[in-house]
Each structure stands twice: as C-alpha cells, then as structure tokens.
Design an enzyme around this catalytic site. Structure first.
Site, mmCIF file in Angstrom:
data_model
loop_
_atom_site.group_PDB
_atom_site.id
_atom_site.type_symbol
_atom_site.label_atom_id
_atom_site.label_comp_id
_atom_site.label_asym_id
_atom_site.label_seq_id
_atom_site.Cartn_x
_atom_site.Cartn_y
_atom_site.Cartn_z
ATOM 1 N N LYS A 173 0.873 -1.185 0.000
ATOM 2 C CA LYS A 173 0.000 0.000 0.000
ATOM 3 C C LYS A 173 0.908 1.233 0.000
ATOM 4 C CE LYS A 173 -4.157 1.858 0.356
ATOM 5 N NZ LYS A 173 -5.213 1.740 -0.666
ATOM 6 N N ASP A 234 -6.549 -15.741 4.368
ATOM 7 C CA ASP A 234 -7.870 -16.196 4.836
ATOM 8 C C ASP A 234 -8.910 -15.976 3.741
ATOM 9 O OD1 ASP A 234 -6.632 -16.677 7.263
ATOM 10 O OD2 ASP A 234 -8.234 -15.795 8.455
#
Ligand code: GGG
Length: 334
Positions: A173, A234
């Site tokens: 990011k 996940d």
C-alpha cells in the site's frame, strides 16, 4: 533414515486435528518417530509458560514440527505471549507459506493454484505496542526492515522460479504508507531484478483483495507483509472451502520449521469431534515435502482430493462427516 516429527496439539480443535494428521503420516510406511510437546494458552495456565523450554528443545531435536492451534486471550495477560509469534521470532522463521489450490468440493472455485508468501516476523505483529494519553490512545508500530523484506522477497522469487507460471505479484500500500510500504516495494522490486525469468508485477493490497474474489486464477505467487498476508490468505481460503482446508508452513534458513493449519483453536466447536482435519493433513503434506519426502506428500494430497471427490465432507464444507470419518476416508484412499 528415520524422521523425527514433533507434534504440538496446542489448544481447542488442535487436540482433534493433529492426532488425525499424525495417523495419516503414520499410515505412509515411512520410518517416522513422533515426539510430543506442549504450547498454547492451556499450557500457560498449567505451566506458567506458553512455549516451555522443553518444547523448544523438542522442536530443535525434530526434523520438523506439526502444530495445531493456539487460543490467545484478547486482552493482555502478564507473562503471556502468543506461542506462534514466539516460535516464528525465536527460530527466525521468516516465511509463512500459504498455498491455495482448488479442491473438489461443492461450490469450490476451480482453476486456483496460488501461493501467498507472507513475511512472518515483523510488520504490525512486532509486538511494539503501547498506550498513551491515560490509556486513551493505543499505538502499534508497524516495522518494515530492508533486511526482512529482502529475505522474504528472495524466498518468494525462488519459490516462483520453481513453479510453472513463474510469476510474483508484490502486494503493498505504498501510495498511502509511503515509508513502510515504500521500503517494502522498493526492496522487492530490487530482488525482482535478480530473477529475470520470473515475471514480477505489483498491486495495491485493496485491489488485490478485490481481484482475489473476482479472478483468483490470475495469481501465481503473492509476496506481502505480515498482516496483509494474514488477511489475504484467509480470503483466498474462502474461495476453496474455508479455513478448515487451508494449510501453512513457517520456514526459515535454519533446520527448525513448523507446519500448521491456518485455522485457530475454534472454541465454538472444540471437543465435539467435528473439526475439519484437512488443513492439518495438508500441513502434514507440506511438512513431508519440506523434509524431502515429496512422493509421500503428493500421495497425501491425492488422497485428500479423492476423499472429497467421493463426497465425504465435514460440516464446514456442507456435509456431516466427523473429524474421524474425514480422516478415515483419507486413510482409505492412501
Ligand atoms: N494454527 C494457527 C493458529 O492457531 N492460528 C490462530 C492464531 O494464530 N492466533 C493467534 C494466537 O492465538 O496467538
């Protein structure tokens, strides 16, 4: 040559899935000796230490460790530190490898074969936290070092070089977190230049989260920092049946390595005999591959696929099989 595998069940469903995975390992006809050690919250309540010295010694003595799950409390407890974080730091297990491969289950997405290479020792999990302002402000430091980034970047590119597609997506990011992710991006791109045969690209983490849902088959290897890797893996597991089937490896440059299902202790279902053992069994397959037993690892993976193809499914996958019925179906295929 005999192999020593240290088993640590840990907390909650770890006590159910690790014995299931151990019986699969035991059925392979390999000269395996199992040792047993303790770690986790229950261990802390009994021994005052979540990762006792005897466990560290047993892990050092073994060829590899299979770990179940840990259940750390949400609030700070004096003297307690998550054993998974402690093991990763202590043994310098800089890489957390989280593969996501399509499985033959109802509703499972097809064509996925990706590997998330997650930095495992720093980022927001560095443990550098404090309260200020009479406890009204919490500060967690997100540590990104060039040394750890270079190490994880090189691991990702080395692994990609051995895969058919030879692609790495560097996920960060850096447009917002200019120092931390700027450094992560810069170092990974520098490592990429050492691997001219591996195709490197970069992607912002939020875009990556979207593309994982929309077109997961586009990804080969993803390299990213600790928390991003935790969350994205996940999410990726959700595409192939959920956390119950997701395996992982914690590896470094040294001999010690440990393998664990991505899921945690699942206190809501612990003790009921219904936890899905596939995440632990596929972690055992990763362990086998790591110690050079590649054919045995492939046999375990094929047996898991065949058992699922026969329609044996635990509750998390929409079926009614218990932990031991799922394990028996896999053993039958072996
Ligand atoms: N098998 C991986 C596992 O136990 N995950 C849960 C986890 O890492 N929780 C953090 C902790 O409880 O310390």
């Amino acid at each position: 040559m005999s192999l020593t595998i240290c088993l640590i069940e840990g907390d909650g469903v770890g006590k159910e899935v690790i014995p299931a995975a151990a019986s699969v390992l035991g059925a392979l006809g390999l000269p395996i000796t199992f040792t047993h050690a303790q770690a986790g919250w229950e261990c802390f309540t009994q021994q005052g230490d979540a990762l006792p010295e005897a466990t560290i010694t047993a892990m050092r003595a073994a060829d590899a460790t299979l770990f179940g799950a840990t259940q750390s409390p949400m609030a700070k407890v004096e003297g307690y530190r998550s054993p998974v974080l402690a093991m990763r730091k202590l043994f310098n297990l800089h890489a957390n490898l989280r593969p996501t491969r399509s499985l033959p289950i109802p509703g499972g997405r097809e064509g996925i074969d990706l590997l998330i290479v997650r930095e495992n020792t720093e980022g927001l999990y560095s443990g550098r936290e404090r309260r200020e302002d009479d406890g009204q402000t919490a500060i967690t430091e997100r540590v990104i070092t060039a040394a750890a980034t270079e190490r994880i970047g090189r691991t990702a590119f080395q692994l990609a070089a051995r895969r058919p597609r030879q692609q790495v997506t560097i996920v960060h990011k850096a447009n917002v977190i200019k120092e931390g992710d700027g450094l992560f991006r810069e170092v990974c791109l520098r490592v990429a230049a050492e691997f001219p045969n591996v195709q490197a690209s970069e992607m912002l983490v939020d875009a990556c989260a979207m593309w994982l849902v929309r077109d997961p088959a586009r990804f080969d290897v993803i390299v990213t920092e600790n928390l991003f890797g935790d969350i994205l893996s996940d999410e990726a597991a959700g595409l192939i049946g959920g956390l119950g089937v997701a395996p992982s490896a914690n590896v470094g440059a040294g001999k010690v390595a440990y393998f664990e299902p991505v899921h945690g202790s699942a206190p809501d279902i612990a003790g009921q005999g219904i936890a899905n053992p596939i995440g632990a069994i596929l972690s055992a397959a990763m362990l086998l591959a790591h110690i050079g037993a590649t054919e045995a690892a492939a046999r375990v993976e094929r047996a898991v696929q065949a058992a699922l193809r026969e329609g044996v499914l635990t509750r998390d996958l929409g079926g009614a099989a218990s932990t031991s019925e799922m394990k028996d179906a896999i053993l039958k295929q072996l």
